[in-house]
Design a protein around this motif. Structure first.
Motif, PDB file in Angstrom:
ATOM      1  N   ARG A 182      45.275  38.120  35.527  1.00 11.50           N
ATOM      2  CA  ARG A 182      44.377  37.059  35.068  1.00 11.50           C
ATOM      3  C   ARG A 182      44.996  36.305  33.898  1.00 11.50           C
ATOM      4  NH1 ARG A 182      40.277  41.151  35.694  1.00 11.50           N
ATOM      5  NH2 ARG A 182      40.305  41.528  33.462  1.00 11.50           N
ATOM      6  N   PRO A 235      33.510  46.272  33.616  1.00 13.36           N
ATOM      7  CA  PRO A 235      34.367  45.187  34.094  1.00 13.36           C
ATOM      8  C   PRO A 235      33.815  43.829  33.671  1.00 13.36           C
ATOM      9  CG  PRO A 235      33.116  46.153  35.895  1.00 13.36           C
ATOM     10  CD  PRO A 235      32.853  46.998  34.695  1.00 13.36           C
ATOM     11  N   PRO A 236      34.669  42.803  33.660  1.00  9.91           N
ATOM     12  CA  PRO A 236      34.255  41.478  33.184  1.00  9.91           C
ATOM     13  C   PRO A 236      33.009  40.951  33.887  1.00  9.91           C
ATOM     14  CG  PRO A 236      36.607  41.501  33.686  1.00  9.91           C
ATOM     15  CD  PRO A 236      36.083  42.847  34.054  1.00  9.91           C
ATOM     16  N   ILE A 237      32.904  41.226  35.171  1.00  9.60           N
ATOM     17  CA  ILE A 237      31.773  40.694  35.932  1.00  9.60           C
ATOM     18  C   ILE A 237      30.438  41.178  35.378  1.00  9.60           C
ATOM     19  CG2 ILE A 237      31.835  42.535  37.685  1.00  9.60           C
ATOM     20  CD1 ILE A 237      31.211  38.867  38.480  1.00  9.60           C
ATOM     21  N   GLU A 268      43.380  48.340  36.652  1.00 11.34           N
ATOM     22  CA  GLU A 268      42.657  47.450  35.730  1.00 11.34           C
ATOM     23  C   GLU A 268      43.620  46.727  34.791  1.00 11.34           C
ATOM     24  OE1 GLU A 268      39.497  46.537  35.868  1.00 11.34           O
ATOM     25  OE2 GLU A 268      39.920  45.214  34.168  1.00 11.34           O
ATOM     26  N   THR A 289      44.244  42.710  34.611  1.00  6.25           N
ATOM     27  CA  THR A 289      44.104  41.933  33.367  1.00  6.25           C
ATOM     28  C   THR A 289      45.344  41.056  33.166  1.00  6.25           C
ATOM     29  OG1 THR A 289      42.762  43.686  32.414  1.00  6.25           O
ATOM     30  CG2 THR A 289      43.717  42.130  30.872  1.00  6.25           C
ATOM     31  N   ILE A 331      37.876  39.917  38.871  1.00  5.87           N
ATOM     32  CA  ILE A 331      36.843  40.499  38.001  1.00  5.87           C
ATOM     33  C   ILE A 331      35.801  41.248  38.829  1.00  5.87           C
ATOM     34  CG2 ILE A 331      37.157  38.862  36.123  1.00  5.87           C
ATOM     35  CD1 ILE A 331      34.678  37.364  37.093  1.00  5.87           C
ATOM     36  N   ASP A 332      35.964  41.228  40.138  1.00  8.80           N
ATOM     37  CA  ASP A 332      35.144  42.049  41.019  1.00  8.80           C
ATOM     38  C   ASP A 332      36.078  42.600  42.084  1.00  8.80           C
ATOM     39  OD1 ASP A 332      32.921  43.299  41.924  1.00  8.80           O
ATOM     40  OD2 ASP A 332      31.753  41.474  42.290  1.00  8.80           O
ATOM     41  N   ARG A 335      37.504  38.344  29.013  1.00  7.40           N
ATOM     42  CA  ARG A 335      38.118  39.371  29.860  1.00  7.40           C
ATOM     43  C   ARG A 335      38.596  38.723  31.178  1.00  7.40           C
ATOM     44  NH1 ARG A 335      39.827  43.113  30.434  1.00  7.40           N
ATOM     45  NH2 ARG A 335      38.588  44.745  31.395  1.00  7.40           N
ATOM     46  N   ALA A 336      37.768  37.810  31.706  1.00  7.53           N
ATOM     47  CA  ALA A 336      38.151  37.137  32.945  1.00  7.53           C
ATOM     48  C   ALA A 336      39.383  36.261  32.733  1.00  7.53           C
ATOM     49  CB  ALA A 336      36.995  36.285  33.448  1.00  7.53           C
ATOM     50  N   SER A 337      39.552  35.778  31.492  1.00  2.69           N
ATOM     51  CA  SER A 337      40.713  34.940  31.197  1.00  2.69           C
ATOM     52  C   SER A 337      41.959  35.761  30.950  1.00  2.69           C
ATOM     53  CB  SER A 337      40.444  34.100  29.948  1.00  2.69           C
ATOM     54  OG  SER A 337      39.282  33.353  30.123  1.00  2.69           O
ATOM     55  N   GLY A 338      41.798  37.070  30.778  1.00 12.02           N
ATOM     56  CA  GLY A 338      42.972  37.916  30.610  1.00 12.02           C
ATOM     57  C   GLY A 338      43.052  38.671  29.298  1.00 12.02           C
ATOM     58  N   TYR A 339      42.029  38.546  28.457  1.00  5.78           N
ATOM     59  CA  TYR A 339      42.030  39.359  27.230  1.00  5.78           C
ATOM     60  C   TYR A 339      41.840  40.828  27.614  1.00  5.78           C
ATOM     61  CZ  TYR A 339      42.101  35.653  23.736  1.00  5.78           C
ATOM     62  OH  TYR A 339      42.491  34.629  22.918  1.00  5.78           O
ATOM     63  N   THR A 340      42.597  41.709  26.971  1.00  2.57           N
ATOM     64  CA  THR A 340      42.491  43.132  27.318  1.00  2.57           C
ATOM     65  C   THR A 340      41.354  43.781  26.513  1.00  2.57           C
ATOM     66  OG1 THR A 340      44.016  43.766  25.586  1.00  2.57           O
ATOM     67  CG2 THR A 340      44.979  43.308  27.730  1.00  2.57           C
TER      68      THR A 340
END
Lengths: 233, 771
Positions: A83, B378-380, A76, A80, A56-57, B290-295
């Motif tokens: 992850r 981005p997720p971050i 990207e 995804t 995520i970074d 998003r960090a878990s993988g959802y687009t």
């Protein structure tokens, strides 16, 4: 070959005079099923490193290899997917969806996996059976964090990334959460990378990595591993 | 596995029912109105177009001074037409209306029975439905004229009178003071009013197009003049009684689409802002997902689903309501203005598509583009709640001399700029509608008052000059003129002769319509301008309508011929009664080759009683000149009331939704302010006053914009759809005050709701974590 390999990770924030080097060439390896704790003071770069592992970074340079696949070339969309398939994430603030119940919040994680764990069994393991139909605002901090762990674990991730999972919790609740993470590690065999301020937690890890000023000061295998119940601080 | 996020939808709707319900109702109402309008409109257009064949509507009519004999008819029919007697008499009734008597028609211009039955015996009458409605006449009522009573046995629509123009040159139809009717032959014969020898014609071979129809009409007129002395000649394409309703049907179509799409666009933006706020509020959840993988696409679909479902639901239910109920409401609006024949409801695929697919597409495009921009981080960044534009995060400097509450208010406005911008757009939209609803009666009022002020004589008598006088030449013309002049002399000392002549606008003008030329005598007592020989003054109404300027040259053409005339305007005369041109009488008579002593009417402030009625074609007084405003009041009065209600509703709904967002966005701060010891009244000042200021300022600042927008719409409507002219003059001050008051009233209700909402925000809100 290690399941997770970090090679010469560099990362900086800001530009020009205000540029700040957060990570200065990190090399690290985590084996499959290994419990790795990243320790260090505030600003040492441990959360940044976790976010880079989590995709995520982005690192300024260096490479991360997961199960033989390099993340450097991933766009990207591929990140995804990475992850989605390999990672579980737990944050200090639980970040639950406010208008979904405990069970539904866990299902949010299950939805992402082709082979999720049984949700009800997991709820049982998490000790949330009596609370599964409650909304997050009806739960204590510990219960919320357990739900967040359930959401991360349910998809049976290869790597579970935990960013200060007990940072907002009291002593006894923190221990409960650590026991749970230990159970997940033992029962489901996920590799765990945990960032923490709490020095005591290092005793339950397989590997302890100490960071300072963006560099690894010490990386050691813990030969006298304790259980979560045995920890004291 | 179904996406578990979907389970949020029902809870989200139930948790914010007020917002979703108001948006749904707003969308439902506009879709149902639009659908109902289009279904009714298209069904009526289909019925109207079919009526030409179904009721065998004439290709035109002409009237003659004397009844045609068999030889004349034969000669005329040799010109490629069949002619039918369609004589009438205009009878003045005690209830203040002129009712045109026709015998039952069996060949052309057939009658559509709307209710009751047609007259079968003496003393029975069937009157136009529209007039009965306006005059409050019901079947079984008795109506009387000059001591003769008739029983109303039915209401009818005459296929050649879908709009009740008494005279084809009238600027507006008048269904209040004029009607057509069917009576038995004996009742027709019994009346001693002037019999008008009107003949309808049908071409043996129908013209293929409008150009051919015009050519055939002109050829026929040339032939007719050879055969009889015409008093009127009106081919179908010029007949306002037949065409006016047809042209009006569907004329609001584009306006309706624009109304629908603007409303949907505003709602789409309201949704987009709501979602944008939700995304900001749920940034950490989104970051985690998003960090878990959802687009990104999964999240876009998730956040877009509710607006799309609300739109789809509103479109489906709105269309159902449109077909079943609103269609009748819209049809009633047309039936409230026109004497249309019956229609059948037709399924309208285009209406369904345009009221369903396009709103959904608009909702999709607007929400997708805004969400795509919002979720691109981005997720971050979401986890760090770092998703706002950097420029917006910078605090702008405010002078500390500004009182704290005012500074705070400015910061609230800045923080919610997108909400307030949307609110401003919504207010402009609602105010355009509201201003339109309020300016119409004011404009008609102004027109009537102005007309009374600049009416140069209380009555204008236009004499019945036979048409042949204009077309024949030489000795015959002179003889006719002498006979006519002798019969139309008066001893009334108020009477002042003037010349009158009609020309038509040519292709340079947006609409073909009649222009009345007044030839004014030297030292006129009524028209207070002394015209020089070469002066050509246009009336202020003519100048306003076509933006005519002094020095400009206009070309006008003969009513019944091909000759064209050029005139250079030398002045503008303040007169709104009709579109007219003023000239020196002598010059005008010479211009049109009418003879030096020709005159065609009288101005008079008292009634002229010593001229036979048959020589008077029209008496123009305040009442008759006012028919345009009277009819517009009847046609649009109710509709304007509805527009006013709808616009205030849109105004209140938008303010409610958007100000609610401001309060929700600041719930934690409001809670914190309560903990700090701020009273509800003070918190209202902090969070409601900024909205009040924006609403008030937007309302006031939108007024000039609305004024100009409506001016454009008004000009377009008057130029393209109306004969005659009602200038864009109205009581701006009163209307604007009303708009501000309506706005404040609507806002006051919303503000009360918001105050209640603020009072209900608990103090522990500030202490909660983000979950």
């Amino acid at each position: 070959m290690a399941f997770l390999q970090l090679k010469q990770i560099f990362k900086s924030f800001g530009e020009g005079d205000s540029q700040f080097q957060v990570l200065k060439g990190i090399d690290l390896e985590v084996e499959k099923g290994e419990f790795c704790v990243l320790l260090g003071p505030s600003g040492s770069g441990k959360s940044t490193l976790l976010n880079i592992i989590g995709g995520i970074d982005k690192a300024d340079s260096g490479d991360i290899i997961v199960n033989g696949h390099s993340m450097e070339s991933m766009n990207e969309k591929a990140l995804t997917q990475y992850r989605r398939e390999h990672l579980g994430y737990i944050f200090q603030m639980y970040n639950l969806i406010p208008n979904l119940t405990v069970r539904e919040n866990i299902e949010v994680g299950a939805y992402l996996s082709k082979h999720p764990l049984n949700v009800d069994d997991l709820i049982d393991v998490l000790g949330l059976t009596d609370h599964k139909d409650k909304l997050p605002n009806q739960l204590s901090g510990g219960q919320q964090q357990r739900t967040a762990i359930g959401r991360a674990v349910v998809k049976n991730p290869d790597i579970l990334l935990c960013d200060e999972p007990t940072g907002a919790l009291d002593y006894s609740t923190s221990k409960e959460i650590l026991k749970l993470i230990e159970t997940v590690n033992n029962k489901y065999g996920s590799s765990i990378v945990m960032v923490t301020h709490n020095d005591a937690i290092k005793d339950m890890a397989d590997k302890v990595v100490k960071l300072r000023d963006g560099q690894i000061r010490d990386a050691a295998i813990n030969k006298n591993k304790l259980t979560a119940s045995q920890l004291e601080w | 596995m179904r996406n578990p996020l979907n389970r949020r939808f029902i809870r989200e709707v139930l948790g914010d029912l007020g917002k979703y319900l108001t948006i749904f109702i707003m969308m439902f109402l506009i879709v149902s109105e639009c659908s109902g309008y289009l279904v009714a409109n298209d069904s009526m257009i289909a019925a109207y177009n079919a009526s030409f064949e179904k009721y065998n509507i004439e290709n035109g009519y002409f009237s003659t001074e004397k009844k045609l004999n068999k030889a004349q008819k034969k000669n005329i029919e040799s010109l490629g037409v069949k002619i039918y007697d369609d004589f009438y008499k205009d009878v003045e009734f005690n209830h203040g209306a002129i009712i045109r008597f026709y015998k039952l028609r069996n060949d052309v211009n057939l009658v559509c029975l709307m209710s009751g039955r047609l007259p079968e015996k003496k003393g029975e009458i069937a009157i136009d439905r529209m007039h009965c409605q306006n005059a409050g006449l019901n079947i079984g009522d008795r109506v009387s004229s000059n001591g003769i009573e008739y029983e109303l046995v039915g209401t009818v629509a005459l296929s050649d009178y879908s709009a009740l123009f008494q005279d084809n040159g009238d600027s507006m139809f008048d269904s209040i003071k004029f009607a057509v009717s069917i009576v038995t032959d004996s009742d027709f014969e019994e009346r001693d009013e002037t019999l008008i020898y009107k003949y309808s014609w049908k071409y043996n071979t129908e013209p293929k197009d409008e150009i051919m129809e015009k050519e055939m009409g002109e050829d026929l007129m040339d032939g007719l003049i050879e055969q009889a002395r015409l008093t009127s000649f009106v081919p179908r394409y010029q007949n306002q009684s037949i065409n006016f309703a047809g042209e009006d049907l569907g004329a609001d179509r584009n306006a309706m689409y624009i109304l629908l799409y603007i409303t949907v666009t505003i709602i789409a933006f309201v949704f987009a802002i709501t979602i944008s706020n939700t995304v900001s509020k749920e940034a950490n959840v989104i970051g985690t997902l998003r960090a878990s993988g959802y687009t990104i696409n999964e999240l876009i679909i998730h956040y877009m689903t509710l607006p799309l479902v609300v739109t789809l639901l509103a479109a489906i239910l709105g269309n159902t309501f449109g077909y079943t109920y609103m269609k009748d409401v819209n049809a009633a609006l047309y039936y409230g203005s026109y004497s249309l024949t019956t229609y059948e409801t037709l399924f309208n695929l285009e209406a369904l598509q345009k009221t369903t697919l396009i709103p959904i597409a608009l909702m999709l495009i607007i929400n997708f583009s805004i969400l795509r921009r919002k979720l691109v981080y981005p997720p971050i960044k979401f986890l760090r709640r770092d998703i706002e534009n950097k420029k917006q995060r910078k605090a702008f400097k405010l002078n500390y001399k500004i009182p704290f509450f005012n500074r705070f208010g400015l910061r609230v406005i800045w923080q919610n700029l997108s909400n307030y911008m949307m609110l401003m757009v919504g207010i402009v939209f609602a105010n355009v509608l509201l201003m339109f609803g309020l300016m119409m009666p004011s404009t008609l009022e102004y027109y009537s008052a102005n007309l009374a002020n600049n009416l140069f004589a209380e009555k204008q008598y236009i004499l019945q000059a036979p048409l042949s006088l204009q077309s024949s030449s030489g000795l015959e013309s002179l003889m006719e003129l002498m006979m006519f002049e002798k019969a139309v002399q008066t001893d009334n000392p108020d009477a002042e002769k003037f010349s009158a002549y009609y020309l038509k606008t040519n292709e340079d003008f947006a609409k073909e319509e009649e222009i009345l030329f007044y030839g004014i005598s030297k030292n006129s007592r009524y028209v207070n301008t002394s015209f020089k020989n070469d002066d050509v003054f246009v009336s202020s109404s003519f100048a306003d309508k076509y933006d005519l300027k002094v020095g400009q040259t206009i070309t006008l053409k003969e009513n019944y011929g091909k000759k064209r005339y050029d005139f250079t305007i030398t002045g503008i005369y303040p007169y709104d009664g009709n579109l007219s041109v003023f000239m020196d009488q002598k010059t005008m008579n010479q211009t049109f080759d009418l003879g030096d002593d020709f005159f065609a009417g009288y101005f008079s402030n008292s009634e002229i009683n010593d001229i036979d009625e048959k020589y008077i074609s029209t008496v123009m007084d305040l009442d008759s000149l006012n028919k345009i405003s009277r009819q517009m009041d009847v046609s649009f009065g109710g509709f304007m009331g509805a527009v006013r209600v709808v616009s205030v509703a849109i105004f209140a709904v938008l303010i409610y939704i958007l100000s609610k967002m401001v309060i929700e966005k600041n719930a934690q701060s409001i809670s914190m302010a309560k903990i700090l010891g701020y009273k509800n009244g003070e918190i209202n000042r902090l969070y409601i006053n900024p909205t009040s200021i924006v609403v008030l300022l937007s309302t006031i600042l939108s007024l000039p914009l609305c004024y100009e927008l409506i001016k454009v719409l008004w000009m377009k409507m008057m130029i393209s759809r109306m004969s005659g002219w009602i200038s864009y003059n109205w009581d701006v001050k009163t209307v604007c005050i009303k708009i501000v008051l309506y706005g404040l009233l609507g806002y006051a209700l919303v503000a009360l709701l918001e105050m209640y909402k603020i009072s209900k925000i608990p103090k522990d809100e500030a202490l909660k974590n983000v979950e």
